[in-house]
Scaffold this active site. Structure first.
Site, mmCIF file in Angstrom:
data_model
loop_
_atom_site.group_PDB
_atom_site.id
_atom_site.type_symbol
_atom_site.label_atom_id
_atom_site.label_comp_id
_atom_site.label_asym_id
_atom_site.label_seq_id
_atom_site.Cartn_x
_atom_site.Cartn_y
_atom_site.Cartn_z
ATOM 1 N N ALA A 13 0.573 -1.136 -0.102
ATOM 2 C CA ALA A 13 0.268 0.479 0.043
ATOM 3 C C ALA A 13 0.709 1.635 0.305
ATOM 4 O O ALA A 13 0.361 2.668 -0.159
ATOM 5 C CB ALA A 13 -1.220 0.035 1.211
ATOM 6 N N ARG B 210 10.355 7.095 -2.862
ATOM 7 C CA ARG B 210 11.406 7.099 -3.700
ATOM 8 C C ARG B 210 11.661 5.952 -4.797
ATOM 9 O O ARG B 210 13.253 6.875 -5.248
ATOM 10 C CB ARG B 210 12.500 6.479 -2.150
ATOM 11 C CG ARG B 210 13.045 6.492 -0.985
ATOM 12 C CD ARG B 210 13.511 5.855 0.186
ATOM 13 N NE ARG B 210 12.487 5.037 0.660
ATOM 14 C CZ ARG B 210 12.254 4.180 1.633
ATOM 15 N NH1 ARG B 210 13.852 4.320 2.204
ATOM 16 N NH2 ARG B 210 11.389 3.577 1.730
ATOM 17 N N ARG C 117 5.719 -10.801 -32.524
ATOM 18 C CA ARG C 117 5.285 -10.594 -32.088
ATOM 19 C C ARG C 117 4.627 -11.106 -31.625
ATOM 20 O O ARG C 117 3.869 -12.298 -31.943
ATOM 21 C CB ARG C 117 4.907 -9.218 -32.769
ATOM 22 C CG ARG C 117 5.824 -8.259 -32.595
ATOM 23 C CD ARG C 117 5.315 -7.038 -34.294
ATOM 24 N NE ARG C 117 4.093 -5.750 -34.074
ATOM 25 C CZ ARG C 117 3.108 -5.345 -34.201
ATOM 26 N NH1 ARG C 117 3.865 -5.467 -35.825
ATOM 27 N NH2 ARG C 117 2.486 -5.110 -33.955
HETATM 28 C C1 UD1 Z 1 10.562 -2.237 5.912
HETATM 29 C C2 UD1 Z 1 10.829 -2.623 7.673
HETATM 30 C C3 UD1 Z 1 12.736 -3.167 7.561
HETATM 31 C C4 UD1 Z 1 13.141 -3.575 6.701
HETATM 32 C C5 UD1 Z 1 12.553 -3.044 5.172
HETATM 33 C C6 UD1 Z 1 13.210 -4.734 4.244
HETATM 34 C C7 UD1 Z 1 9.137 -1.295 8.864
HETATM 35 C C8 UD1 Z 1 8.696 -0.503 9.099
HETATM 36 N N1 UD1 Z 1 10.452 -1.594 8.363
HETATM 37 O O1 UD1 Z 1 11.750 -1.147 5.464
HETATM 38 O O2 UD1 Z 1 12.861 -2.931 8.599
HETATM 39 O O3 UD1 Z 1 14.159 -3.615 6.122
HETATM 40 O O4 UD1 Z 1 11.563 -3.318 5.028
HETATM 41 O O5 UD1 Z 1 12.608 -4.274 3.202
HETATM 42 O O6 UD1 Z 1 8.034 -2.445 8.487
HETATM 43 N N2 UD1 Z 1 3.969 -0.606 3.224
HETATM 44 C C9 UD1 Z 1 2.256 -0.542 3.661
HETATM 45 N N3 UD1 Z 1 1.667 0.094 4.158
HETATM 46 C C10 UD1 Z 1 2.270 1.503 4.964
HETATM 47 C C11 UD1 Z 1 3.463 1.165 4.583
HETATM 48 C C12 UD1 Z 1 4.473 0.273 3.726
HETATM 49 O O7 UD1 Z 1 1.627 -1.025 2.523
HETATM 50 O O8 UD1 Z 1 1.699 1.935 5.331
HETATM 51 C C13 UD1 Z 1 3.978 -1.515 2.627
HETATM 52 C C14 UD1 Z 1 5.092 -0.961 1.200
HETATM 53 O O9 UD1 Z 1 3.844 -0.874 0.075
HETATM 54 C C15 UD1 Z 1 6.574 -2.016 1.148
HETATM 55 C C16 UD1 Z 1 6.228 -2.405 2.326
HETATM 56 O O10 UD1 Z 1 5.298 -1.968 3.280
HETATM 57 O O11 UD1 Z 1 5.733 -3.205 0.396
HETATM 58 C C17 UD1 Z 1 7.665 -1.566 3.293
HETATM 59 O O12 UD1 Z 1 7.304 -0.561 3.398
HETATM 60 P P1 UD1 Z 1 8.718 0.713 2.914
HETATM 61 O O13 UD1 Z 1 8.367 1.762 3.269
HETATM 62 O O14 UD1 Z 1 9.344 0.125 1.496
HETATM 63 O O15 UD1 Z 1 9.295 0.133 4.118
HETATM 64 P P2 UD1 Z 1 11.482 -0.013 4.547
HETATM 65 O O16 UD1 Z 1 11.815 1.808 5.103
HETATM 66 O O17 UD1 Z 1 11.655 -0.800 3.114
HETATM 67 CA CA CA Z 2 10.872 -1.301 1.299
#
Ligand code: UD1
Ligand code: CA
Length: 447
Positions: free
Chosen positions: A11, A16, A317
């Site tokens: 979600a 980035r 194709r």
């Molecule tokens: C997250 C982890 C981190 C881990 C890393 C691994 C948390 C707080 N952090 O960080 O510890 O090392 O993944 O790749 O969990 N998402 C939602 N809803 C939200 C926020 C995020 O569905 O409200 C989903 C995003 O779409 C994504 C995933 O959760 O697919 C991870 O979120 P992201 O923001 O990428 O977390 P990281 O900073 O990578």
């Molecule tokens: Ca991530």
């Protein structure tokens, strides 16, 4: 093996990536990241797959239609909140839940199976999949206590210098006991640098409740790569491409130059096929055994039978299907066409919207004129037909069984079986024409 339900978190905005497209729809080896993750869960034996969508969720939901159950997280308040949003989807379920971020596309089923088995046999409430990396930037750090047990996961933004130096990190993948997970989630706080409800904090909540949590360490850390930026996306692309090349070679395909051969994630290739350099096989293409393909061939969403020769420099194709022993030579484009066994299209042709039988020979430069500016029309070429070089077949048109088309014909009406069609002006030779012209020119100059 122990059973589980898969829950994919997809979600988030993916800020980035700097993209209009939701992050999980960016492609790795020709298919969206989310397909890698959903496919992984299916191959790992998930009894059900649920995907949490939010930012750009309509697109993700439409893309996944029929492949996964969708849950909406209306506001993106963090990974813990995303899991909580999926609560109603687990109503009446009591078992293991594997949570996977939608942006970790390289994991293998063996890893998921190991995680679930380890979690189940240990009887823990939570098991986190961790990995050791040289550069932990961006990942949550795994904090272990003096006995080496997992004590907490600390996000980089919230970590002290000392914790930032830790090289064991969170892959974002967990196996949870459903009931314990949903007991812990309401206790999360958003008192952190991002003001979000972090799923990672569930570990500390559970420990404070006296529950047991543990970890499985990834043996191959390249599997745990999380895609937060285009740079990481390209690292995943390289890794997945190399994996596909390796798999193809291990299953009996010769790649003359693996690094210039690009095979999409869903492509299948039969043994003893030889692929020459600078060849791209993409989409849902399926290639048979003992084919020779390339150099410089592009095959997209097409099927190729056994013992076919394709290339150099040709383009299949989408919607093309070649039967066995078909030859497609140089500078040939084929679109949405069926080609029967043993037929040959050796040079410089365009074949579109065509149904071609077996043992047909298409002369160099032949074009099917399938488009009249308004509609696309079909060309039918029956078994054994011989189409002379540089012919135009103006669709809709049918060339009958064993018929001949004289070289250079423009064929606008059906050719009966066994007939010869000549669709061009008859040649006329004017004897002595050159000498007469010269004489006329010199008398002009004298005057
Ligand atoms: C997250 C982890 C981190 C881990 C890393 C691994 C948390 C707080 N952090 O960080 O510890 O090392 O993944 O790749 O969990 N998402 C939602 N809803 C939200 C926020 C995020 O569905 O409200 C989903 C995003 O779409 C994504 C995933 O959760 O697919 C991870 O979120 P992201 O923001 O990428 O977390 P990281 O900073 O990578
Ligand atoms: Ca991530």
């Amino acid at each position: 093996m122990a059973s589980f339900v898969g829950l994919v978190l997809a979600a988030g905005h993916g800020k980035r990536m700097k993209s209009e497209l939701p992050k999980v729809l960016h492609q790795v080896a020709g298919i969206p990241m989310i397909d890698h993750v959903v496919g992984l869960l299916v191959r790992s034996g998930a009894s059900r797959t649920i995907v949490v969508v939010g930012h750009g969720g309509e697109l993700v939901e439409e893309h996944l239609a029929g492949c996964a159950d969708i849950v909406w997280q209306k506001e993106q308040l963090g990974t813990g909140h995303a899991v909580l949003s999926a609560g109603p989807a687990f109503h009446g379920y009591d078992g293991n839940i594997v949570v996977i971020p939608g942006d970790v596309p390289l994991l293998t089923p063996e890893t998921i199976v190991e995680l679930v088995n380890e979690h189940s046999s240990s009887g823990r409430s939570a098991t986190v999949l961790t990995m050791h990396v040289d550069d932990p930037t961006g990942y949550g750090r795994i904090v272990r206590d003096s006995q080496g047990n997992v004590a907490a996961i600390v996000e980089q933004r919230d970590a002290t210098e000392e914790i930032r130096a830790v090289r064991e990190v969170n892959t974002g993948v967990f196996c949870f006991d459903k009931k314990k997970l949903f007991d812990a989630l309401p206790r999360l706080s958003n008192d952190n640098e991002q003001g979000e409800y972090y799923l990672t904090d569930v570990i500390e909540v559970m420990i404070s409740q006296g529950l047991s949590v543990g970890a499985v360490v990834l043996r191959d850390a390249s599997e745990g790569l999380g895609i937060n930026s285009r740079v990481k996306l390209s690292e995943a692309e390289t890794a997945m491409r190399n994996r596909k090349r390796y798999e193809a070679m291990e299953s009996g395909v010769t790649l003359i130059d693996p690094q210039s051969t690009f095979i999409d994630a869903n492509v299948e290739i039969g043994p003893d096929t030889i692929i020459m350099p600078f060849t791209v096989i993409s989409g849902n293409s399926k290639i048979g055994e003992s084919c020779k393909i390339g150099p410089y061939v592009y095959i997209c969403d097409s099927e190729v039978g056994n013992e076919c020769n394709i290339g150099p420099f040709s383009y299949l194709r989408p919607g093309t299907s070649l039967s066995d022993r078909v030859k497609v030579g140089d500078f040939v484009e084929i679109k949405k066409s069926v080609v029967g066994e043993g037929s040959k299209i050796p040079h410089l042709s365009y074949i579109g919207d065509t149904v071609m039988g077996s043992k047909v020979n298409i002369g160099a430069g032949t074009i099917t004129c399938n488009y009249n500016g308004t509609t696309k029309n079909t060309t039918i070429i029956e078994d054994g037909a011989f189409v002379g070089a540089n012919s135009n077949l103006v669709a809709p048109v049918k060339v009958g069984l064993d018929a001949y088309i004289a070289t250079g014909s423009t064929v606008t009406s059906d050719v009966p079986p066994g007939a010869l069609a000549i669709g061009r002006a008859r040649q006329e030779n004017k004897e002595g024409w050159v000498a007469k012209r010269r004489a006329a020119q010199s008398s002009k100059e004298e005057k």
